[in-house]
Scaffold this motif. Structure first.
Motif, short mmCIF file in Angstrom:
data_model
loop_
_atom_site.label_atom_id
_atom_site.label_comp_id
_atom_site.label_asym_id
_atom_site.label_seq_id
_atom_site.Cartn_x
_atom_site.Cartn_y
_atom_site.Cartn_z
N ILE A 177 68.03 150.70 15.41
CA ILE A 177 68.29 149.71 14.36
C ILE A 177 68.18 150.35 12.98
N ILE A 178 69.19 150.08 12.14
CA ILE A 178 69.17 150.52 10.75
C ILE A 178 69.25 149.28 9.87
N ASP A 179 68.27 149.10 8.98
CA ASP A 179 68.28 147.98 8.04
C ASP A 179 69.12 148.41 6.84
N THR A 180 70.25 147.73 6.61
CA THR A 180 71.19 148.14 5.57
C THR A 180 71.12 147.27 4.32
N HIS A 181 70.06 146.47 4.15
CA HIS A 181 69.94 145.62 2.96
C HIS A 181 70.16 146.39 1.66
N SER A 182 69.59 147.57 1.56
CA SER A 182 69.67 148.35 0.33
C SER A 182 71.05 148.96 0.10
N LEU A 183 71.92 148.89 1.09
CA LEU A 183 73.24 149.53 0.99
C LEU A 183 74.36 148.58 0.61
N ALA A 184 74.12 147.30 0.66
CA ALA A 184 75.12 146.28 0.32
C ALA A 184 76.40 146.43 1.14
N ILE A 185 76.25 146.60 2.45
CA ILE A 185 77.40 146.65 3.35
C ILE A 185 77.83 145.21 3.63
N SER A 186 79.11 144.93 3.46
CA SER A 186 79.56 143.54 3.50
C SER A 186 80.12 143.08 4.84
N ASP A 187 80.66 143.99 5.64
CA ASP A 187 81.29 143.55 6.89
C ASP A 187 81.25 144.65 7.94
N ASN A 188 81.77 144.32 9.11
CA ASN A 188 81.75 145.22 10.26
C ASN A 188 82.52 146.52 9.98
N ALA A 189 83.66 146.42 9.32
CA ALA A 189 84.46 147.61 9.04
C ALA A 189 83.72 148.57 8.11
N ALA A 190 83.09 148.03 7.08
CA ALA A 190 82.32 148.86 6.15
C ALA A 190 81.12 149.49 6.85
N ALA A 191 80.48 148.73 7.74
CA ALA A 191 79.34 149.26 8.49
C ALA A 191 79.78 150.42 9.38
N LYS A 192 80.92 150.27 10.02
CA LYS A 192 81.42 151.34 10.90
C LYS A 192 81.73 152.60 10.10
N LEU A 193 82.39 152.44 8.95
CA LEU A 193 82.70 153.60 8.10
C LEU A 193 81.43 154.30 7.63
N TYR A 194 80.46 153.51 7.22
CA TYR A 194 79.18 154.07 6.77
C TYR A 194 78.52 154.85 7.90
N PHE A 195 78.41 154.23 9.06
CA PHE A 195 77.74 154.88 10.18
C PHE A 195 78.46 156.16 10.60
N GLU A 196 79.77 156.10 10.69
CA GLU A 196 80.53 157.28 11.11
C GLU A 196 80.33 158.45 10.14
N SER A 197 80.15 158.16 8.86
CA SER A 197 79.97 159.23 7.87
C SER A 197 78.61 159.93 8.02
N LEU A 198 77.66 159.25 8.66
CA LEU A 198 76.30 159.80 8.83
C LEU A 198 75.84 159.81 10.28
#
Length: 84
Positions: free
Chosen positions: A34-55
């Motif tokens: 589990i990653i808490d993304t509150h501090s990252l302001a990720i708005s939707d599933n697509a943005a979350a996937k892009l973020y995760f794939e980059s790291l």
């Protein structure tokens, strides 16, 4: 890399709780990471996937170490702080 820990190609993002979940198989058992993304302001599933794939590799390395150290929470999950 520990052969008893394998990461599968699956992530889930809950917009309400702002939790991004990826999964590891540990000796055949499924473990939620589990990653808490509150501090990252990720708005939707697509943005979350892009973020995760980059790291992805950084998160998998952190999760692997926490699993090896048996740092599970009370629900049997691995909690990882968000990387910026």
């Amino acid at each position: 890399m520990n052969q008893a820990i394998q990461f599968i190609d699956r992530i889930e993002f809950n917009e309400q709780t702002q939790l991004l979940t990826f999964f590891a198989q540990v000796s055949g058992l499924m473990v939620e990471c589990i990653i808490d993304t509150h501090s990252l302001a990720i708005s939707d599933n697509a943005a979350a996937k892009l973020y995760f794939e980059s790291l992805r590799f950084d998160y998998e390395e952190l999760a692997e170490q926490l699993i090896e150290d048996e740092e599970y929470n009370s629900a049997g999950q691995i909690e990882i702080k968000a990387l910026n």
